[in-house]
Motif scaffolding. Structure first.
Motif, PDB file in Angstrom:
ATOM      1  N   ASP A  48       0.869  -1.179   0.000  1.00 35.59           N
ATOM      2  CA  ASP A  48       0.000   0.000   0.000  1.00 35.59           C
ATOM      3  C   ASP A  48       0.907   1.231   0.000  1.00 35.59           C
ATOM      4  OD1 ASP A  48      -2.483  -1.556   0.454  1.00 35.59           O
ATOM      5  OD2 ASP A  48      -1.594  -1.942   2.409  1.00 35.59           O
ATOM      6  N   LEU A  49       0.548   2.234  -0.775  1.00 36.00           N
ATOM      7  CA  LEU A  49       1.431   3.408  -0.884  1.00 36.00           C
ATOM      8  C   LEU A  49       1.223   4.407   0.245  1.00 36.00           C
ATOM      9  CD1 LEU A  49       1.420   4.015  -4.752  1.00 36.00           C
ATOM     10  CD2 LEU A  49       3.046   2.715  -3.374  1.00 36.00           C
ATOM     11  N   THR A  50       0.015   4.518   0.779  1.00 31.72           N
ATOM     12  CA  THR A  50      -0.233   5.441   1.897  1.00 31.72           C
ATOM     13  C   THR A  50      -0.947   4.698   3.024  1.00 31.72           C
ATOM     14  OG1 THR A  50      -2.508   6.139   1.413  1.00 31.72           O
ATOM     15  CG2 THR A  50      -0.753   7.207   0.132  1.00 31.72           C
ATOM     16  N   ALA A  51      -0.994   5.336   4.175  1.00 26.53           N
ATOM     17  CA  ALA A  51      -1.718   4.747   5.308  1.00 26.53           C
ATOM     18  C   ALA A  51      -3.156   5.261   5.371  1.00 26.53           C
ATOM     19  CB  ALA A  51      -0.987   5.056   6.613  1.00 26.53           C
ATOM     20  N   GLY A  52      -3.563   6.013   4.360  1.00 30.36           N
ATOM     21  CA  GLY A  52      -4.940   6.501   4.338  1.00 30.36           C
ATOM     22  C   GLY A  52      -5.243   7.504   5.446  1.00 30.36           C
ATOM     23  N   GLU A  53      -4.223   8.325   5.794  1.00 31.89           N
ATOM     24  CA  GLU A  53      -4.391   9.217   6.949  1.00 31.89           C
ATOM     25  C   GLU A  53      -5.363  10.372   6.706  1.00 31.89           C
ATOM     26  OE1 GLU A  53      -1.553   8.792   5.274  1.00 31.89           O
ATOM     27  OE2 GLU A  53      -0.570  10.693   4.858  1.00 31.89           O
ATOM     28  N   MET A  54      -5.778  10.580   5.445  1.00 33.79           N
ATOM     29  CA  MET A  54      -6.747  11.637   5.163  1.00 33.79           C
ATOM     30  C   MET A  54      -8.191  11.149   5.326  1.00 33.79           C
ATOM     31  SD  MET A  54      -5.388  14.485   4.591  1.00 33.79           S
ATOM     32  CE  MET A  54      -3.780  15.156   4.286  1.00 33.79           C
ATOM     33  N   GLY A  55      -8.359   9.890   5.600  1.00 34.71           N
ATOM     34  CA  GLY A  55      -9.703   9.339   5.757  1.00 34.71           C
ATOM     35  C   GLY A  55     -10.442   9.988   6.915  1.00 34.71           C
ATOM     36  N   GLY A  58     -11.293   6.874  11.754  1.00 35.61           N
ATOM     37  CA  GLY A  58     -10.139   6.127  12.253  1.00 35.61           C
ATOM     38  C   GLY A  58      -8.843   6.916  12.212  1.00 35.61           C
ATOM     39  N   THR A  59      -7.740   6.240  12.549  1.00 28.53           N
ATOM     40  CA  THR A  59      -6.402   6.844  12.549  1.00 28.53           C
ATOM     41  C   THR A  59      -5.517   5.997  11.642  1.00 28.53           C
ATOM     42  OG1 THR A  59      -5.677   5.429  14.366  1.00 28.53           O
ATOM     43  CG2 THR A  59      -6.650   7.569  14.972  1.00 28.53           C
ATOM     44  N   PRO A  60      -4.372   6.561  11.171  1.00 27.10           N
ATOM     45  CA  PRO A  60      -3.477   5.749  10.340  1.00 27.10           C
ATOM     46  C   PRO A  60      -3.017   4.476  11.051  1.00 27.10           C
ATOM     47  CG  PRO A  60      -2.747   8.044  10.384  1.00 27.10           C
ATOM     48  CD  PRO A  60      -3.905   7.941  11.325  1.00 27.10           C
ATOM     49  N   GLU A  61      -2.726   4.589  12.357  1.00 24.77           N
ATOM     50  CA  GLU A  61      -2.256   3.416  13.116  1.00 24.77           C
ATOM     51  C   GLU A  61      -3.309   2.313  13.085  1.00 24.77           C
ATOM     52  OE1 GLU A  61      -2.255   6.584  14.341  1.00 24.77           O
ATOM     53  OE2 GLU A  61      -0.102   6.903  14.000  1.00 24.77           O
ATOM     54  N   ARG A  62      -4.544   2.735  13.315  1.00 27.98           N
ATOM     55  CA  ARG A  62      -5.653   1.765  13.324  1.00 27.98           C
ATOM     56  C   ARG A  62      -5.816   1.127  11.937  1.00 27.98           C
ATOM     57  NH1 ARG A  62     -11.284   1.513  15.341  1.00 27.98           N
ATOM     58  NH2 ARG A  62     -11.798  -0.649  14.840  1.00 27.98           N
ATOM     59  N   ARG A  63      -5.702   1.941  10.910  1.00 31.37           N
ATOM     60  CA  ARG A  63      -5.886   1.396   9.553  1.00 31.37           C
ATOM     61  C   ARG A  63      -4.769   0.420   9.194  1.00 31.37           C
ATOM     62  NH1 ARG A  63      -8.191   5.467   4.986  1.00 31.37           N
ATOM     63  NH2 ARG A  63      -8.645   3.547   3.914  1.00 31.37           N
ATOM     64  N   LEU A  64      -3.553   0.700   9.689  1.00 29.93           N
ATOM     65  CA  LEU A  64      -2.449  -0.227   9.405  1.00 29.93           C
ATOM     66  C   LEU A  64      -2.657  -1.567  10.108  1.00 29.93           C
ATOM     67  CD1 LEU A  64       0.536   2.284   9.529  1.00 29.93           C
ATOM     68  CD2 LEU A  64      -0.319   1.084   7.512  1.00 29.93           C
ATOM     69  N   ALA A  67      -5.152  -3.292   8.111  1.00 30.03           N
ATOM     70  CA  ALA A  67      -4.567  -3.793   6.863  1.00 30.03           C
ATOM     71  C   ALA A  67      -3.826  -5.114   7.117  1.00 30.03           C
ATOM     72  CB  ALA A  67      -3.611  -2.762   6.266  1.00 30.03           C
ATOM     73  N   ASP A  68      -3.123  -5.193   8.253  1.00 27.80           N
ATOM     74  CA  ASP A  68      -2.440  -6.440   8.615  1.00 27.80           C
ATOM     75  C   ASP A  68      -3.441  -7.578   8.748  1.00 27.80           C
ATOM     76  OD1 ASP A  68      -0.132  -5.034   8.659  1.00 27.80           O
ATOM     77  OD2 ASP A  68       0.140  -5.056  10.833  1.00 27.80           O
ATOM     78  N   ALA A  69      -4.530  -7.292   9.448  1.00 24.94           N
ATOM     79  CA  ALA A  69      -5.563  -8.317   9.654  1.00 24.94           C
ATOM     80  C   ALA A  69      -6.198  -8.709   8.315  1.00 24.94           C
ATOM     81  CB  ALA A  69      -6.636  -7.799  10.620  1.00 24.94           C
ATOM     82  N   ALA A  70      -6.455  -7.719   7.475  1.00 20.13           N
ATOM     83  CA  ALA A  70      -7.060  -7.994   6.164  1.00 20.13           C
ATOM     84  C   ALA A  70      -6.117  -8.846   5.312  1.00 20.13           C
ATOM     85  CB  ALA A  70      -7.376  -6.685   5.446  1.00 20.13           C
ATOM     86  N   GLY A  71      -4.808  -8.575   5.422  1.00 18.44           N
ATOM     87  CA  GLY A  71      -3.812  -9.335   4.664  1.00 18.44           C
ATOM     88  C   GLY A  71      -3.816 -10.811   5.024  1.00 18.44           C
ATOM     89  N   ARG A  72      -4.067 -11.078   6.285  1.00 17.50           N
ATOM     90  CA  ARG A  72      -4.169 -12.468   6.731  1.00 17.50           C
ATOM     91  C   ARG A  72      -5.366 -13.156   6.052  1.00 17.50           C
ATOM     92  NH1 ARG A  72      -0.775 -13.329  10.893  1.00 17.50           N
ATOM     93  NH2 ARG A  72      -0.587 -11.139  11.469  1.00 17.50           N
ATOM     94  N   VAL A  73      -6.479 -12.420   5.999  1.00 14.88           N
ATOM     95  CA  VAL A  73      -7.679 -12.982   5.357  1.00 14.88           C
ATOM     96  C   VAL A  73      -7.418 -13.211   3.860  1.00 14.88           C
ATOM     97  CG1 VAL A  73     -10.153 -12.649   4.942  1.00 14.88           C
ATOM     98  CG2 VAL A  73      -9.131 -11.791   7.060  1.00 14.88           C
ATOM     99  N   LEU A  74      -6.629 -12.311   3.259  1.00 14.75           N
ATOM    100  CA  LEU A  74      -6.312 -12.442   1.825  1.00 14.75           C
ATOM    101  C   LEU A  74      -5.269 -13.533   1.535  1.00 14.75           C
ATOM    102  CD1 LEU A  74      -6.006  -8.652   0.786  1.00 14.75           C
ATOM    103  CD2 LEU A  74      -7.870 -10.213   0.187  1.00 14.75           C
ATOM    104  N   LEU A  75      -4.760 -14.153   2.591  1.00 13.48           N
ATOM    105  CA  LEU A  75      -3.758 -15.237   2.482  1.00 13.48           C
ATOM    106  C   LEU A  75      -2.427 -14.742   1.908  1.00 13.48           C
ATOM    107  CD1 LEU A  75      -6.126 -18.001   0.963  1.00 13.48           C
ATOM    108  CD2 LEU A  75      -5.674 -17.549   3.389  1.00 13.48           C
ATOM    109  N   TYR A 185     -11.456  -3.897   8.077  1.00 13.58           N
ATOM    110  CA  TYR A 185     -11.282  -2.455   8.335  1.00 13.58           C
ATOM    111  C   TYR A 185     -12.498  -1.946   9.100  1.00 13.58           C
ATOM    112  CZ  TYR A 185      -7.564  -2.740   4.861  1.00 13.58           C
ATOM    113  OH  TYR A 185      -6.430  -3.084   4.170  1.00 13.58           O
ATOM    114  N   GLN A 186     -12.543  -2.308  10.357  1.00 18.78           N
ATOM    115  CA  GLN A 186     -13.698  -1.959  11.187  1.00 18.78           C
ATOM    116  C   GLN A 186     -13.888  -0.446  11.292  1.00 18.78           C
ATOM    117  OE1 GLN A 186     -16.336  -3.277  13.006  1.00 18.78           O
ATOM    118  NE2 GLN A 186     -15.991  -4.998  11.618  1.00 18.78           N
ATOM    119  N   SER A 187     -12.753   0.302  11.304  1.00 18.10           N
ATOM    120  CA  SER A 187     -12.876   1.761  11.445  1.00 18.10           C
ATOM    121  C   SER A 187     -13.549   2.376  10.222  1.00 18.10           C
ATOM    122  CB  SER A 187     -11.503   2.403  11.670  1.00 18.10           C
ATOM    123  OG  SER A 187     -10.712   2.322  10.496  1.00 18.10           O
TER     124      SER A 187
END
Ligand SMILES: [Zn+2]
Length: 247
Positions: A48-55, A58-64, A67-75, A185-187
């Protein structure tokens, strides 16, 4: 760059690397294909190129973390984040060099890039940036300790753009897992009151994405599909064995 999430002990070359502007982009545009390739035994990774901090939410830390959790689901075998500035991605030389270094390190055979047109400047700027970084990564004389590398194939995930795809991947069997990866991405997709005037409820998100995947699936005669565009012609060896009915 933020320390990446490594889901397996070692990191040899990956077969497929998907690069996207924001965490949760790949989960919408090519997550089903990534899951399908992992199920076939290929080593898949996401950068991912950004942490989505302009969203808004949520916060960038939370989104990261999400993203880790989502990556696990994506195998995935690996997921990293370049921490480029959100909403200000530029196809500039420093970014190209940094990204080219990552491409040399990961040595993907196939690179999935964002499609080159779209509403969000980050998406189309990322597309150019990916292509030019791949070019740079292959130049032998660039001062770098890593060996030159270019992906064999660059494919563009075109789901955000209303264009006719070059091909569609059947993700019928992967669609539910792909939805789960997005809802990691619960946030962003949890039914929270923060920014609720901007964000649809989870049921609405599911319905929208299912409709889009259903549309592309329909183009190839399956339930759910993900669209991609390539710039070069595709080779067909056996016209008798071609899939997708004409009439
Ligand atoms: Zn995005």
């Amino acid at each position: 760059m933020r320390l990446p999430t490594i889901y397996s002990e070692e990191l040899p070359a990956v077969d497929v690397l998907a690069i996207a502007a924001h965490p949760d982009d790949v989960e919408q545009t090519c997550g089903g294909t990534l899951i399908k390739m992992a199920e076939k035994g290929y080593r898949t990774a996401v950068l991912d190129l950004t942490a989505g901090e302009m969203g808004t939410r949520g916060t960038p830390e939370r989104r990261l973390e999400e993203a880790d959790a989502a990556g696990r689901v994506l195998l995935l075998k690996w997921r990293g984040n370049m921490a480029f500035p959100d909403a200000r991605i530029e196809n500039a030389l420093p970014a190209r060099f940094t990204l080219a270094g990552e491409i040399r390190r990961l040595r993907p055979r196939v690179l999935i890039a964002p499609y080159w047109e779209g509403r969000h400047p980050d998406h189309y700027n990322s597309s150019q940036l990916c292509y030019e970084s791949c070019f740079l990564a292959g130049l032998a004389k660039i001062d770098d300790t890593l060996a030159p590398h270019r992906p064999h194939k660059i494919i563009y995930a075109s789901q955000y753009a209303n264009v006719t795809p070059s091909f569609v991947v059947d993700i019928s069997a992967q669609f539910e897992r792909r939805m789960q990866s997005l809802f990691a991405y619960q946030s962003q997709y949890g039914d929270s009151p923060e920014g609720s005037h901007l964000f649809p409820p989870q049921s609405e998100v599911r319905e929208r994405l299912a409709s889009v995947a259903r549309f592309y699936g329909n183009l190839i005669g399956v339930k759910y599909g993900e669209p991609f565009v390539v710039k070069e012609a595709q080779m067909v060896d056996d016209i008798v064995a071609m899939g997708v009915r004409s009439i």
